[in-house]
Design a protein around this motif. Structure first.
Motif, PDB file in Angstrom:
ATOM      1  N   LEU A 235     -13.354  30.690  43.649  1.00 41.28           N
ATOM      2  CA  LEU A 235     -12.706  31.747  44.429  1.00 41.28           C
ATOM      3  C   LEU A 235     -13.275  31.867  45.839  1.00 41.28           C
ATOM      4  CD1 LEU A 235     -10.697  34.106  44.501  1.00 41.28           C
ATOM      5  CD2 LEU A 235     -12.474  35.555  43.501  1.00 41.28           C
ATOM      6  N   PHE A 236     -14.594  31.761  45.978  1.00 42.25           N
ATOM      7  CA  PHE A 236     -15.252  32.006  47.265  1.00 42.25           C
ATOM      8  C   PHE A 236     -15.701  30.708  47.929  1.00 42.25           C
ATOM      9  CE2 PHE A 236     -16.318  35.949  44.861  1.00 42.25           C
ATOM     10  CZ  PHE A 236     -15.607  36.841  45.646  1.00 42.25           C
ATOM     11  N   TRP A 257      -6.267  25.349  36.708  1.00 44.33           N
ATOM     12  CA  TRP A 257      -5.085  25.944  37.316  1.00 44.33           C
ATOM     13  C   TRP A 257      -5.277  26.145  38.808  1.00 44.33           C
ATOM     14  CZ3 TRP A 257      -4.697  30.792  39.720  1.00 44.33           C
ATOM     15  CH2 TRP A 257      -3.393  31.217  40.021  1.00 44.33           C
ATOM     16  N   SER A 258      -4.206  25.965  39.565  1.00 44.40           N
ATOM     17  CA  SER A 258      -4.211  26.305  40.993  1.00 44.40           C
ATOM     18  C   SER A 258      -2.941  27.074  41.303  1.00 44.40           C
ATOM     19  CB  SER A 258      -4.304  25.059  41.867  1.00 44.40           C
ATOM     20  OG  SER A 258      -3.139  24.266  41.746  1.00 44.40           O
ATOM     21  N   LEU A 311      -4.170  44.955  37.145  1.00 43.22           N
ATOM     22  CA  LEU A 311      -3.712  43.617  36.779  1.00 43.22           C
ATOM     23  C   LEU A 311      -3.457  42.852  38.080  1.00 43.22           C
ATOM     24  CD1 LEU A 311      -1.115  44.477  33.976  1.00 43.22           C
ATOM     25  CD2 LEU A 311      -3.583  44.201  33.783  1.00 43.22           C
ATOM     26  N   HIS A 312      -4.035  41.678  38.206  1.00 42.34           N
ATOM     27  CA  HIS A 312      -3.906  40.953  39.462  1.00 42.34           C
ATOM     28  C   HIS A 312      -3.934  39.456  39.221  1.00 42.34           C
ATOM     29  CE1 HIS A 312      -8.308  40.078  39.575  1.00 42.34           C
ATOM     30  NE2 HIS A 312      -8.390  41.234  38.944  1.00 42.34           N
ATOM     31  N   ASN A 313      -3.630  38.721  40.265  1.00 41.28           N
ATOM     32  CA  ASN A 313      -3.672  37.263  40.251  1.00 41.28           C
ATOM     33  C   ASN A 313      -5.112  36.800  39.984  1.00 41.28           C
ATOM     34  OD1 ASN A 313      -3.727  34.523  41.044  1.00 41.28           O
ATOM     35  ND2 ASN A 313      -2.114  34.835  42.531  1.00 41.28           N
ATOM     36  N   PRO A 314      -5.328  35.821  39.107  1.00 41.53           N
ATOM     37  CA  PRO A 314      -6.705  35.355  38.869  1.00 41.53           C
ATOM     38  C   PRO A 314      -7.407  34.809  40.106  1.00 41.53           C
ATOM     39  CG  PRO A 314      -5.240  34.569  37.133  1.00 41.53           C
ATOM     40  CD  PRO A 314      -4.368  35.178  38.183  1.00 41.53           C
ATOM     41  N   ALA A 315      -6.643  34.462  41.147  1.00 41.22           N
ATOM     42  CA  ALA A 315      -7.238  33.920  42.371  1.00 41.22           C
ATOM     43  C   ALA A 315      -7.481  34.985  43.422  1.00 41.22           C
ATOM     44  CB  ALA A 315      -6.338  32.820  42.944  1.00 41.22           C
ATOM     45  N   GLU A 316      -7.362  36.254  43.066  1.00 44.45           N
ATOM     46  CA  GLU A 316      -7.555  37.342  44.022  1.00 44.45           C
ATOM     47  C   GLU A 316      -8.766  38.180  43.653  1.00 44.45           C
ATOM     48  OE1 GLU A 316      -2.885  38.197  45.280  1.00 44.45           O
ATOM     49  OE2 GLU A 316      -3.971  39.609  44.005  1.00 44.45           O
ATOM     50  N   LEU A 317      -9.411  38.708  44.699  1.00 45.63           N
ATOM     51  CA  LEU A 317     -10.476  39.683  44.490  1.00 45.63           C
ATOM     52  C   LEU A 317      -9.830  41.057  44.378  1.00 45.63           C
ATOM     53  CD1 LEU A 317     -13.604  39.944  44.391  1.00 45.63           C
ATOM     54  CD2 LEU A 317     -13.486  40.597  46.802  1.00 45.63           C
ATOM     55  N   PRO A 318     -10.042  41.787  43.274  1.00 39.40           N
ATOM     56  CA  PRO A 318      -9.325  43.056  43.074  1.00 39.40           C
ATOM     57  C   PRO A 318      -9.798  44.147  44.035  1.00 39.40           C
ATOM     58  CG  PRO A 318     -10.964  42.724  41.353  1.00 39.40           C
ATOM     59  CD  PRO A 318     -10.939  41.464  42.146  1.00 39.40           C
ATOM     60  N   ARG A 319      -8.853  45.014  44.419  1.00 40.94           N
ATOM     61  CA  ARG A 319      -9.157  46.187  45.235  1.00 40.94           C
ATOM     62  C   ARG A 319      -8.650  47.419  44.486  1.00 40.94           C
ATOM     63  NH1 ARG A 319      -7.468  46.114  51.345  1.00 40.94           N
ATOM     64  NH2 ARG A 319      -8.777  47.990  51.228  1.00 40.94           N
ATOM     65  N   LEU A 320      -9.500  47.970  43.628  1.00 37.68           N
ATOM     66  CA  LEU A 320      -9.073  49.113  42.820  1.00 37.68           C
ATOM     67  C   LEU A 320      -9.051  50.409  43.621  1.00 37.68           C
ATOM     68  CD1 LEU A 320     -10.649  47.053  40.643  1.00 37.68           C
ATOM     69  CD2 LEU A 320      -9.837  48.868  39.130  1.00 37.68           C
ATOM     70  N   SER A 321      -9.552  50.396  44.851  1.00 39.63           N
ATOM     71  CA  SER A 321      -9.442  51.582  45.691  1.00 39.63           C
ATOM     72  C   SER A 321      -8.029  51.749  46.229  1.00 39.63           C
ATOM     73  CB  SER A 321     -10.427  51.484  46.862  1.00 39.63           C
ATOM     74  OG  SER A 321     -10.162  50.332  47.650  1.00 39.63           O
ATOM     75  N   GLN A 322      -7.183  50.700  46.150  1.00 41.37           N
ATOM     76  CA  GLN A 322      -5.842  50.738  46.710  1.00 41.37           C
ATOM     77  C   GLN A 322      -4.768  50.895  45.641  1.00 41.37           C
ATOM     78  OE1 GLN A 322      -5.296  50.737  50.069  1.00 41.37           O
ATOM     79  NE2 GLN A 322      -7.514  50.813  50.244  1.00 41.37           N
ATOM     80  N   GLN A 323      -4.898  50.185  44.506  1.00 40.28           N
ATOM     81  CA  GLN A 323      -3.857  50.254  43.483  1.00 40.28           C
ATOM     82  C   GLN A 323      -4.483  50.049  42.105  1.00 40.28           C
ATOM     83  OE1 GLN A 323      -1.146  46.848  43.759  1.00 40.28           O
ATOM     84  NE2 GLN A 323      -2.390  46.064  45.439  1.00 40.28           N
ATOM     85  N   TYR A 324      -3.954  50.773  41.136  1.00 39.36           N
ATOM     86  CA  TYR A 324      -4.490  50.719  39.774  1.00 39.36           C
ATOM     87  C   TYR A 324      -3.618  51.592  38.884  1.00 39.36           C
ATOM     88  CZ  TYR A 324      -6.374  55.215  41.300  1.00 39.36           C
ATOM     89  OH  TYR A 324      -6.487  56.501  41.791  1.00 39.36           O
ATOM     90  N   TYR A 365      -6.592  29.103  56.922  1.00 43.26           N
ATOM     91  CA  TYR A 365      -7.972  28.984  56.466  1.00 43.26           C
ATOM     92  C   TYR A 365      -8.592  30.370  56.407  1.00 43.26           C
ATOM     93  CZ  TYR A 365     -12.977  27.950  56.645  1.00 43.26           C
ATOM     94  OH  TYR A 365     -14.329  27.907  56.402  1.00 43.26           O
ATOM     95  N   LEU A 366      -9.214  30.678  55.279  1.00 46.31           N
ATOM     96  CA  LEU A 366      -9.979  31.906  55.123  1.00 46.31           C
ATOM     97  C   LEU A 366     -11.459  31.560  55.086  1.00 46.31           C
ATOM     98  CD1 LEU A 366      -7.892  33.880  52.465  1.00 46.31           C
ATOM     99  CD2 LEU A 366      -7.804  34.064  54.956  1.00 46.31           C
ATOM    100  N   LYS A 367     -12.259  32.353  55.772  1.00 45.75           N
ATOM    101  CA  LYS A 367     -13.681  32.042  55.894  1.00 45.75           C
ATOM    102  C   LYS A 367     -14.436  32.268  54.597  1.00 45.75           C
ATOM    103  CE  LYS A 367     -17.726  32.988  58.786  1.00 45.75           C
ATOM    104  NZ  LYS A 367     -18.257  33.757  59.938  1.00 45.75           N
ATOM    105  N   TYR A 368     -14.031  33.291  53.839  1.00 49.91           N
ATOM    106  CA  TYR A 368     -14.791  33.657  52.641  1.00 49.91           C
ATOM    107  C   TYR A 368     -14.081  33.315  51.337  1.00 49.91           C
ATOM    108  CZ  TYR A 368     -17.129  36.400  56.250  1.00 49.91           C
ATOM    109  OH  TYR A 368     -17.773  36.782  57.394  1.00 49.91           O
ATOM    110  N   PHE A 369     -12.811  32.941  51.398  1.00 55.73           N
ATOM    111  CA  PHE A 369     -12.052  32.633  50.187  1.00 55.73           C
ATOM    112  C   PHE A 369     -11.528  31.203  50.255  1.00 55.73           C
ATOM    113  CE2 PHE A 369     -11.741  37.218  50.646  1.00 55.73           C
ATOM    114  CZ  PHE A 369     -11.992  37.684  49.363  1.00 55.73           C
ATOM    115  N   LYS A 370     -11.584  30.520  49.125  1.00 57.73           N
ATOM    116  CA  LYS A 370     -11.010  29.176  49.040  1.00 57.73           C
ATOM    117  C   LYS A 370      -9.505  29.215  48.826  1.00 57.73           C
ATOM    118  CE  LYS A 370     -14.994  26.577  47.262  1.00 57.73           C
ATOM    119  NZ  LYS A 370     -15.512  25.779  46.138  1.00 57.73           N
ATOM    120  N   VAL A 371      -9.019  30.254  48.178  1.00 61.74           N
ATOM    121  CA  VAL A 371      -7.599  30.367  47.848  1.00 61.74           C
ATOM    122  C   VAL A 371      -6.964  31.400  48.768  1.00 61.74           C
ATOM    123  CG1 VAL A 371      -5.919  30.827  46.040  1.00 61.74           C
ATOM    124  CG2 VAL A 371      -8.118  29.797  45.450  1.00 61.74           C
ATOM    125  N   TYR A 372      -5.890  30.983  49.458  1.00 60.89           N
ATOM    126  CA  TYR A 372      -5.191  31.943  50.314  1.00 60.89           C
ATOM    127  C   TYR A 372      -4.183  32.745  49.498  1.00 60.89           C
ATOM    128  CZ  TYR A 372      -2.324  34.151  53.802  1.00 60.89           C
ATOM    129  OH  TYR A 372      -1.661  35.100  54.528  1.00 60.89           O
TER     130      TYR A 372
END
Length: 582
Positions: A235-236, A257-258, A311-324, A365-372
């Motif tokens: 992920l990172f 998986w990708s 519930l989120h995409n396995p390639a995403e870092l969750p943000r529970l402060s925004q949606q849940y 290109y993302l600096k901190y994530f491998k998956v866009y």
């Protein structure tokens, strides 16, 4: 016989003869000009007579009257203008909205996509038996008692306030802190996985320990637990992250998986991330959560206790402060999942990302994530914007080693930066002068570079929830099971997550107008109004190049023949001398 010199003969020419010579020369030049105009006219008449465009042959025919020629010239001009206007509309439609979103022809089975990643956060951020946040809040905000707190107690309170409601963070607290110290303090007071999860079942098979399924993950909500999220090395971009603490545990399972390519054709059923194998409660995830009433804290997160789930995409870092969605205590929550998947045709790759409104993985290109993904991009953008605005970042934001970690004194700035990032474009249009605040100008520059469009292949999971009371004590009584005194304080919550249907319809981004469609539309309009075709283009090129060259070549050959003929008929030099002898 008197012999005159040549100079004398020329000098004694009468003025009338000189005028005649000049007039004849002028007539010769006029003839040359008329010859050129006549040649151009003849050339145009030749083109109009032989062109396959409708109406042109009537303009060049000699037997047509002037009125007829003007009529056909007017009609041809009107057709050209009208056709050009319609082609312009087709061009604008192709250029501005080249993408159409439609449903795929065939449905997609759920086993072709990963099961959703499930992230669970406890609303109580500090167990009261380990650290009484309510008690220390009043001690910290009382001028007579704050001096009695030790540095460790003050720092621990400020660290915990980072994951509580924003208004509880003391504005006079530390602005910065060491990230690893803050994370360690939070881990000491937060419940661990064995204290939160009592039991788990995956695909109707009980697990001995929930730690086999759920692993700790660091988010803006503090320490949470996640299922089916990709490992940190997948992920990172770990080489760009700070090394003071880990956001996610490193996975010892190979991941096949990708997001763009999905699972390879020969991937086994049991793989990672886990894939769905069916629908209904028997093919999903079930887990039982628990909490002790004595550990609940009603100040840090308010009167609503329980758990936040995303519930989120396995390639995403969750943000529970925004949606849940919530899983309240003493309730059973049933979650029916309906996937939403968007794919993009290969024909859109040559288009600009702004035009197609998505990014392929190799384009951004993302600096901190491998998956866009759009969520990962927004998280990284928020990190950079917050750092530009506040000089530090929240410990739950992925950041580089050069960035400081914010503490309680910077919570107000973090909150303001999150709001500014949403409205930065509007503010940029209203506030023209940004020289008064250098950090705001730099933050706007960072925000302008974000442009977090969706990924061309994206997966989302819609959750339909229903809930009912979960009375565990009534079950114990029904089976005549004893309840220990220490267990009477426990509160339970059960969550069931499964796919609603075995298949779903995928949406697909494709070309509204491809190059062939655009050419066909333009060709249809040109053929309708003017009888234009590809051969007409070849005809125009022919008359502007090869035909023109051949005409010039013929003229040059004709001139050469005339010169040779003139030289053959002209008198010799001796004869010219004799002409001056009288």
């Amino acid at each position: 016989m008197k012999r005159h010199s040549r100079s004398e003969s020329m000098g004694n020419v009468p003025e009338n003869d000189i005028d005649k010579i000049e007039q004849s020369a002028a007539k010769g030049n006029a003839k040359i000009k008329r010859g050129k105009i006549s040649l151009i006219k003849q050339y145009l008449v030749d083109y109009s007579a032989n062109s396959n465009l409708h109406g042109l042959k009537y303009i060049g025919e000699k037997e047509r009257t002037s009125v007829e020629k003007i009529f056909w010239l007017f009609m041809f001009t009107c057709c050209v203008i009208l056709c050009a206007g319609l082609i312009r509309k087709v061009w604008l439609k192709w250029n501005e909205s080249p993408v159409i979103v439609s449903f795929a022809e065939n449905s997609t089975p759920v086993w072709q996509i990963p099961y959703p990643a499930v992230t669970v956060c406890f609303e109580t951020k500090a167990q009261q038996t380990k650290f009484n946040f309510t008690k220390y809040y009043h001690l910290y905000n009382n001028a007579s008692t704050v001096g009695n707190l030790t540095d460790e107690e003050r720092n621990l309170f400020e660290d915990v306030s980072l994951v509580c409601d924003d208004h509880l963070a003391p504005a006079g607290g530390r602005k910065f802190s060491l990230g690893n110290d803050t994370v360690e303090n939070l881990k000491q007071v937060l419940p661990n996985v064995t204290e939160v999860f009592l039991g788990c079942k995956w695909k109707d098979i009980p697990r001995d320990s929930c730690s086999d399924l759920f692993s700790p993950i660091l988010t803006e909500e503090g320490l949470c637990y996640t299922f089916n999220t990709m490992g940190a090395e997948e992920l990172f971009r770990t080489e760009n992250l700070n090394t003071d603490y880990d956001y996610l545990e490193y996975s010892n399972r190979s991941q096949t998986w990708s997001l763009e390519n999905g699972y390879p054709p020969n991937t086994p059923l049991e793989t990672y991330p886990h894939r769905g194998t069916g629908y209904g409660a028997k093919a999903g995830l079930v887990f039982l959560l628990r909490a002790k009433q004595v550990d609940l804290d009603y100040l840090c997160r308010g009167p609503v206790q329980g758990f936040k789930i995303l519930l989120h995409n396995p390639a995403e870092l969750p943000r529970l402060s925004q949606q849940y969605f919530r899983s309240p205590l003493s309730q059973e929550v049933v979650v029916a999942v309906k996937p939403k998947m968007m794919t993009t045709s290969e024909g859109l790759k040559p288009y600009n990302p702004i035009g197609r409104q998505c990014y392929f993985p190799s384009e951004r290109y993302l600096k901190y994530f491998k998956v866009y993904t759009q969520a990962n991009c927004e998280m990284e953008c928020l990190t950079k914007f917050t750092y530009a605005r506040c000089g530090c970042v929240h410990f739950g934001m992925p950041h580089g080693p050069e960035m400081q970690v914010c503490n309680a004194g910077s919570v107000g700035c973090i909150k303001q930066a999150q709001m500014e990032l949403v409205t930065v474009e509007i503010q940029s249009g209203l506030e023209k002068e940004t020289n008064d605040n250098d950090t705001l100008g730099e933050a706007r520059r960072v925000a302008a570079e974000c442009k977090c469009l969706p990924a061309c292949t994206s997966i989302e999971y819609e959750a339909e929830t229903s809930q009912a009371d979960y009375d565990w004590k009534a079950i114990f009584k029904a089976f005549n099971l004893p309840i220990d005194e220490e267990d009477k304080d426990l509160l339970y919550a059960r969550v069931m997550i499964f796919f609603k249907e075995a298949q779903f319809i995928t949406s697909r981004r494709s070309e509204l107008y491809g190059q062939t469609d655009f050419l066909a539309n333009c060709g249809g309009l040109l053929g309708l109004f003017m009888g234009f075709s590809i051969l007409s283009v070849a005809e125009i090129i022919y008359f502007l190049t090869l035909r023109l060259f051949c005409l010039f070549w013929k003229r040059q050959q004709s001139k050469k023949r005339n010169v040779l003929k003139h030289n053959a008929l002209s008198p010799t030099n001796g004869q010219l001398k004799d002409l001056h002898i009288y």
